[in-house]
Structure formats: structure tokens, C-alpha cells
Design a protein around this motif. Structure first.
Motif, PDB file in Angstrom:
ATOM      1  N   ARG A  26       5.541  -0.317   5.975  1.00 31.88           N
ATOM      2  CA  ARG A  26       5.575  -1.300   4.901  1.00 31.88           C
ATOM      3  C   ARG A  26       6.761  -2.233   5.035  1.00 31.88           C
ATOM      4  O   ARG A  26       6.814  -3.264   4.403  1.00 31.88           O
ATOM      5  CB  ARG A  26       5.637  -0.598   3.541  1.00 31.88           C
ATOM      6  N   ASP A  51       0.859  -1.185   0.000  1.00 35.66           N
ATOM      7  CA  ASP A  51       0.000   0.000   0.000  1.00 35.66           C
ATOM      8  C   ASP A  51       0.896   1.235   0.000  1.00 35.66           C
ATOM      9  O   ASP A  51       1.560   1.516   0.994  1.00 35.66           O
ATOM     10  CB  ASP A  51      -0.916  -0.022   1.224  1.00 35.66           C
ATOM     11  N   GLN A  52       0.925   1.956  -1.086  1.00 40.31           N
ATOM     12  CA  GLN A  52       1.810   3.115  -1.217  1.00 40.31           C
ATOM     13  C   GLN A  52       1.358   4.300  -0.373  1.00 40.31           C
ATOM     14  O   GLN A  52       2.115   5.231  -0.149  1.00 40.31           O
ATOM     15  CB  GLN A  52       1.934   3.537  -2.687  1.00 40.31           C
ATOM     16  N   SER A  53       0.106   4.259   0.119  1.00 42.67           N
ATOM     17  CA  SER A  53      -0.368   5.362   0.949  1.00 42.67           C
ATOM     18  C   SER A  53       0.106   5.221   2.393  1.00 42.67           C
ATOM     19  O   SER A  53       0.079   6.184   3.153  1.00 42.67           O
ATOM     20  CB  SER A  53      -1.895   5.438   0.906  1.00 42.67           C
ATOM     21  N   ALA A  54       0.546   4.029   2.776  1.00 46.98           N
ATOM     22  CA  ALA A  54       1.044   3.811   4.141  1.00 46.98           C
ATOM     23  C   ALA A  54       2.465   4.369   4.258  1.00 46.98           C
ATOM     24  O   ALA A  54       3.213   4.375   3.298  1.00 46.98           O
ATOM     25  CB  ALA A  54       1.039   2.320   4.465  1.00 46.98           C
ATOM     26  N   PRO A  55       2.845   4.843   5.436  1.00 47.42           N
ATOM     27  CA  PRO A  55       4.216   5.322   5.626  1.00 47.42           C
ATOM     28  C   PRO A  55       5.217   4.205   5.344  1.00 47.42           C
ATOM     29  O   PRO A  55       4.943   3.031   5.596  1.00 47.42           O
ATOM     30  CB  PRO A  55       4.260   5.717   7.108  1.00 47.42           C
TER      31      PRO A  55
END
Length: 67
Positions: free
Chosen positions: A58, A50-54
Motif C-alpha cells: 500500500r 485496500d486494508q486486506s493488502a499487505p
């Protein structure tokens, strides 16, 4: 690593392993362990993080151990 098991009346029990792995070597270790246990492997799927997570959330801090 998260382990989920599903069973139905007319289908065999299916276990799904879900989790982040650091690299291909870690994936190879998991696959080797499954093979050593005599478990059949049906498929392996890659999901993009998920690229929206910091970025820190990740990354895997410590590898999970299969016992």
C-alpha cells in the motif's frame, strides 16, 4: 500514476489520473503541475487503501514524475 483516457461521440475527452500519493504536499505538486499545463480539473476523489493488502504494497516506494 495510471492515466486513463475516455472519449465518446457526444462527450469531451476525459482523462483520469489514478495513483497513491504520500501526503498532501505530493498532491499539491500534482495539482500545481496540472494547473501549469492549463488542464481543467473536474474533481478530486480520495479512496481508502485496500486494508486486506499487505502494508508494504500500500505504500509508495518512489514518486511518479509528471513530465
Amino acid at each position: 500514476m495510471q492515466v486513463d483516457t475516455e472519449a465518446g461521440e457526444d462527450v469531451p475527452i476525459t482523462t483520469t489520473l489514478t495513483g497513491a500519493l504520500r501526503d498532501e504536499a505530493e498532491l499539491a505538486g500534482v495539482l500545481d503541475r496540472l494547473y501549469a499545463l492549463g488542464l481543467p480539473l473536474i474533481s478530486v476523489e480520495r479512496e481508502e487503501p485496500d486494508q486486506s493488502a499487505p502494508a508494504a504494497s500500500r505504500e509508495v516506494d518512489e514518486p511518479d514524475q509528471l513530465t
